[in-house]
Structures are given as structure tokens and as C-alpha cells.
Design a protein around this motif. Structure first.
Motif, PDB file in Angstrom:
ATOM      1  N   ASN A 117      -6.567  -8.512 -13.521  1.00 40.35           N
ATOM      2  CA  ASN A 117      -5.232  -8.617 -12.930  1.00 40.35           C
ATOM      3  C   ASN A 117      -5.249  -9.343 -11.589  1.00 40.35           C
ATOM      4  O   ASN A 117      -4.251  -9.332 -10.866  1.00 40.35           O
ATOM      5  N   GLY A 118      -6.392  -9.931 -11.270  1.00 43.55           N
ATOM      6  CA  GLY A 118      -6.504 -10.683 -10.021  1.00 43.55           C
ATOM      7  C   GLY A 118      -6.527  -9.824  -8.770  1.00 43.55           C
ATOM      8  O   GLY A 118      -6.202 -10.285  -7.679  1.00 43.55           O
ATOM      9  N   ILE A 119      -6.928  -8.552  -8.919  1.00 41.57           N
ATOM     10  CA  ILE A 119      -7.001  -7.661  -7.758  1.00 41.57           C
ATOM     11  C   ILE A 119      -8.462  -7.451  -7.372  1.00 41.57           C
ATOM     12  O   ILE A 119      -9.226  -6.855  -8.122  1.00 41.57           O
ATOM     13  N   GLY A 120      -8.827  -7.973  -6.219  1.00 46.46           N
ATOM     14  CA  GLY A 120     -10.181  -7.813  -5.700  1.00 46.46           C
ATOM     15  C   GLY A 120     -10.174  -6.850  -4.528  1.00 46.46           C
ATOM     16  O   GLY A 120      -9.109  -6.352  -4.132  1.00 46.46           O
ATOM     17  N   PRO A 121     -11.331  -6.585  -3.945  1.00 42.99           N
ATOM     18  CA  PRO A 121     -11.423  -5.651  -2.810  1.00 42.99           C
ATOM     19  C   PRO A 121     -10.518  -6.038  -1.637  1.00 42.99           C
ATOM     20  O   PRO A 121     -10.000  -5.167  -0.935  1.00 42.99           O
ATOM     21  N   ASP A 122     -10.321  -7.345  -1.427  1.00 47.98           N
ATOM     22  CA  ASP A 122      -9.514  -7.795  -0.291  1.00 47.98           C
ATOM     23  C   ASP A 122      -8.040  -7.455  -0.436  1.00 47.98           C
ATOM     24  O   ASP A 122      -7.298  -7.451   0.543  1.00 47.98           O
ATOM     25  N   GLN A 123      -7.589  -7.200  -1.677  1.00 52.65           N
ATOM     26  CA  GLN A 123      -6.186  -6.839  -1.883  1.00 52.65           C
ATOM     27  C   GLN A 123      -5.937  -5.345  -1.663  1.00 52.65           C
ATOM     28  O   GLN A 123      -4.795  -4.909  -1.666  1.00 52.65           O
ATOM     29  N   LEU A 124      -7.013  -4.583  -1.507  1.00 54.28           N
ATOM     30  CA  LEU A 124      -6.887  -3.142  -1.295  1.00 54.28           C
ATOM     31  C   LEU A 124      -7.112  -2.805   0.184  1.00 54.28           C
ATOM     32  O   LEU A 124      -7.593  -3.646   0.947  1.00 54.28           O
ATOM     33  N   TYR A 125      -6.804  -1.570   0.557  1.00 56.95           N
ATOM     34  CA  TYR A 125      -6.928  -1.147   1.955  1.00 56.95           C
ATOM     35  C   TYR A 125      -8.307  -0.543   2.218  1.00 56.95           C
ATOM     36  O   TYR A 125      -8.439   0.577   2.704  1.00 56.95           O
ATOM     37  N   ILE A 126      -9.340  -1.342   1.881  1.00 58.49           N
ATOM     38  CA  ILE A 126     -10.730  -0.889   2.055  1.00 58.49           C
ATOM     39  C   ILE A 126     -11.199  -1.116   3.485  1.00 58.49           C
ATOM     40  O   ILE A 126     -11.883  -0.271   4.069  1.00 58.49           O
ATOM     41  N   LYS A 127     -10.816  -2.241   4.089  1.00 54.62           N
ATOM     42  CA  LYS A 127     -11.217  -2.521   5.485  1.00 54.62           C
ATOM     43  C   LYS A 127     -10.695  -1.441   6.426  1.00 54.62           C
ATOM     44  O   LYS A 127     -11.375  -1.043   7.369  1.00 54.62           O
ATOM     45  N   GLN A 128      -9.491  -0.978   6.159  1.00 55.77           N
ATOM     46  CA  GLN A 128      -8.910   0.080   6.980  1.00 55.77           C
ATOM     47  C   GLN A 128      -9.706   1.378   6.846  1.00 55.77           C
ATOM     48  O   GLN A 128      -9.866   2.122   7.808  1.00 55.77           O
ATOM     49  N   GLU A 140     -17.915  13.277   5.088  1.00 57.00           N
ATOM     50  CA  GLU A 140     -17.870  13.132   3.637  1.00 57.00           C
ATOM     51  C   GLU A 140     -16.656  12.315   3.218  1.00 57.00           C
ATOM     52  O   GLU A 140     -15.568  12.465   3.770  1.00 57.00           O
ATOM     53  N   VAL A 141     -16.868  11.434   2.237  1.00 52.69           N
ATOM     54  CA  VAL A 141     -15.771  10.688   1.627  1.00 52.69           C
ATOM     55  C   VAL A 141     -15.741  11.064   0.147  1.00 52.69           C
ATOM     56  O   VAL A 141     -16.731  10.895  -0.561  1.00 52.69           O
ATOM     57  N   ILE A 142     -14.608  11.617  -0.302  1.00 51.21           N
ATOM     58  CA  ILE A 142     -14.444  11.997  -1.706  1.00 51.21           C
ATOM     59  C   ILE A 142     -13.745  10.851  -2.433  1.00 51.21           C
ATOM     60  O   ILE A 142     -12.631  10.477  -2.068  1.00 51.21           O
ATOM     61  N   MET A 143     -14.380  10.305  -3.438  1.00 57.49           N
ATOM     62  CA  MET A 143     -13.777   9.247  -4.229  1.00 57.49           C
ATOM     63  C   MET A 143     -12.930   9.891  -5.321  1.00 57.49           C
ATOM     64  O   MET A 143     -13.465  10.467  -6.265  1.00 57.49           O
ATOM     65  N   TYR A 157     -17.895   0.464  -5.905  1.00 57.56           N
ATOM     66  CA  TYR A 157     -17.882  -0.576  -4.863  1.00 57.56           C
ATOM     67  C   TYR A 157     -17.840   0.060  -3.474  1.00 57.56           C
ATOM     68  O   TYR A 157     -18.637  -0.288  -2.595  1.00 57.56           O
ATOM     69  N   ILE A 158     -16.928   1.013  -3.290  1.00 55.48           N
ATOM     70  CA  ILE A 158     -16.798   1.652  -1.976  1.00 55.48           C
ATOM     71  C   ILE A 158     -18.015   2.495  -1.643  1.00 55.48           C
ATOM     72  O   ILE A 158     -18.499   2.489  -0.508  1.00 55.48           O
ATOM     73  N   SER A 159     -18.555   3.204  -2.639  1.00 56.04           N
ATOM     74  CA  SER A 159     -19.732   4.040  -2.378  1.00 56.04           C
ATOM     75  C   SER A 159     -20.924   3.194  -1.940  1.00 56.04           C
ATOM     76  O   SER A 159     -21.695   3.608  -1.073  1.00 56.04           O
ATOM     77  N   ARG A 160     -21.058   1.993  -2.516  1.00 52.83           N
ATOM     78  CA  ARG A 160     -22.153   1.090  -2.092  1.00 52.83           C
ATOM     79  C   ARG A 160     -21.969   0.627  -0.642  1.00 52.83           C
ATOM     80  O   ARG A 160     -22.943   0.432   0.080  1.00 52.83           O
ATOM     81  N   LYS A 163     -22.888   4.006   1.615  1.00 57.27           N
ATOM     82  CA  LYS A 163     -24.241   4.587   1.589  1.00 57.27           C
ATOM     83  C   LYS A 163     -25.061   4.221   2.829  1.00 57.27           C
ATOM     84  O   LYS A 163     -25.679   5.111   3.435  1.00 57.27           O
ATOM     85  N   PRO A 164     -25.087   2.936   3.240  1.00 58.45           N
ATOM     86  CA  PRO A 164     -25.899   2.597   4.424  1.00 58.45           C
ATOM     87  C   PRO A 164     -25.419   3.268   5.705  1.00 58.45           C
ATOM     88  O   PRO A 164     -26.149   3.345   6.683  1.00 58.45           O
ATOM     89  N   MET A 165     -24.197   3.760   5.724  1.00 58.25           N
ATOM     90  CA  MET A 165     -23.653   4.408   6.923  1.00 58.25           C
ATOM     91  C   MET A 165     -24.123   5.848   7.046  1.00 58.25           C
ATOM     92  O   MET A 165     -23.846   6.503   8.058  1.00 58.25           O
TER      93      MET A 165
END
Length: 200
Positions: A117-128, A140-143, A157-160, A163-165
Motif C-alpha cells: 500500500n506504499g506505507i513505509g516506516p517514514d509514513q508512520l510516527y516512529i521517529k516521534q 519497557e515498550v509493549i508492541m 522493525y521497531i523492536s530491531r 534493541k540497541p538502546m
């Protein structure tokens, strides 16, 4: 509707048909229902739509719907700010709130990764979300994305990224619904139920 050739009525039906899950017959019923309302109720109905568009914004912290800069959950002093539950839509946050079992805060992505559907990570509020994790407050972050292909891809994608944090990342357990029969459950649901089993 075309038989009557009443343009305002046809336009009203067209607007209802744009709503998800509304077919032409239902759209016609809704249009006639609205037309039969007393005028003051019809005006109140239309004003509610305009007010919602003008007054509702995204919370500056969690991106959920809010009337002010921050939503009631983020403003609350009684919520556990060390736990963030990540959901796809504001409706998902409402569903979790209705359980009265969760006392953390939320982060709303407003969708899920969906290349078709043309929705990638940049179209979501992941940076925020990532900006909220810059200090040591969150433990803790619950997915809580939906158990769909898109929801799973988004959670992975978000869990990856997290993890380094050194932040604990968990996933909602999915399995057999209460009152359901094992014989009717699909293999993926059964597998998830086994993975998410708890000690009694």
C-alpha cells in the motif's frame, strides 16, 4: 437515487458511501435518516463533524487524538511513564483502556508498514517514538500492533530499532479467545497460544 434526480440527496448518499463498510443501500438509508431529522439535530450533527476536524489534533507526546497539546493520558500524574504501549490506531488505545488493566502510556503509529500500500516506516510516527526514548525514563515498550502481516512487520522493525538502546521490548500475547474451541482455531493462533502460555 438517480431515479429521483435530487442532486443534494445524491450528494449526501455519495458522502455516506465514502465511509468504510458502508454500501449503497446503507448509504441511502443513512441519507434518508438524516433528511428526516429535525433541522436542529441535523445542524448539531454537521457541527459535530466540523468541530471534530477543527478542534482535534495529535498529542505532542504520543500522537493520539487530543483536544489540547497533550492528551489526558500523557498529562496524568498517575500513569506509569516507564512503559509505552505502541498501537496502530487511536481505536486500539481505546480498546486497551477499556480493560482497566494497563496503567502505562501509549504511542500511536497511525498505521502499519505495508509496502503493497506504499506505507513505509517514514509514513508512520516512529521517529516521534524514538525521540521519547532519549532519556532513561522508559524501561519497557509493549508492541501492541495487530496480529496481521503488516502488524508483525511493524513490530519487528521497531523492536530491531529499540534493541540497541537496551530497552525491554515485549509483544502482546495472542491466542485462543475466551469461549472459543481449539478445533476451530487456525495453526498460527494455536502456535501463538502455546508461545504465550502462562504458569497456573
Amino acid at each position: 437515487m438517480a431515479n429521483y434526480n435530487v442532486v443534494p440527496l445524491s450528494k449526501l448518499v455519495e458522502q455516506f458511501e465514502r465511509l468504510p463498510g458502508i454500501g449503497s443501500k446503507t448509504a441511502q438509508r443513512l441519507a434518508y435518516f438524516v433528511l428526516n431529522m429535525p433541522k436542529d439535530q441535523a445542524v448539531e450533527f454537521s457541527n459535530a463533524i466540523v468541530d471534530a476536524h477543527e478542534k482535534i489534533r495529535y498529542c505532542a507526546t504520543c500522537c493520539n487524538f487530543s483536544e489540547g497539546e497533550h492528551c489526558p493520558v500523557c498529562k496524568s500524574n498517575t500513569r506509569d511513564k516507564s512503559v509505552i504501549c505502541v498501537v496502530e490506531t487511536p481505536r486500539d488505545a481505546i480498546a486497551l483502556e477499556s480493560t482497566h488493566e494497563y496503567n502505562g502510556v501509549y504511542h500511536v503509529l497511525h498505521g502499519a508498514i505495508s509496502p503493497l500500500n506504499g506505507i513505509g516506516p517514514d509514513q508512520l510516527y516512529i521517529k516521534q517514538l524514538l525521540s521519547r526514548l532519549s532519556d532513561d525514563t522508559v524501561k519497557e515498550v509493549i508492541m501492541a500492533t495487530n496480529p496481521t502481516v503488516e502488524g508483525e512487520a511493524t513490530a519487528m522493525y521497531i523492536s530491531r530499532l529499540l534493541k540497541p538502546m537496551g530497552i525491554k521490548v515485549t509483544r502482546l500475547a495472542y491466542g485462543i479467545p475466551v469461549g472459543g474451541d481449539l478445533e476451530y482455531a487456525d495453526e498460527v493462533t494455536l502456535a501463538r497460544a502455546l508461545e504465550g502460555r502462562n504458569e497456573l
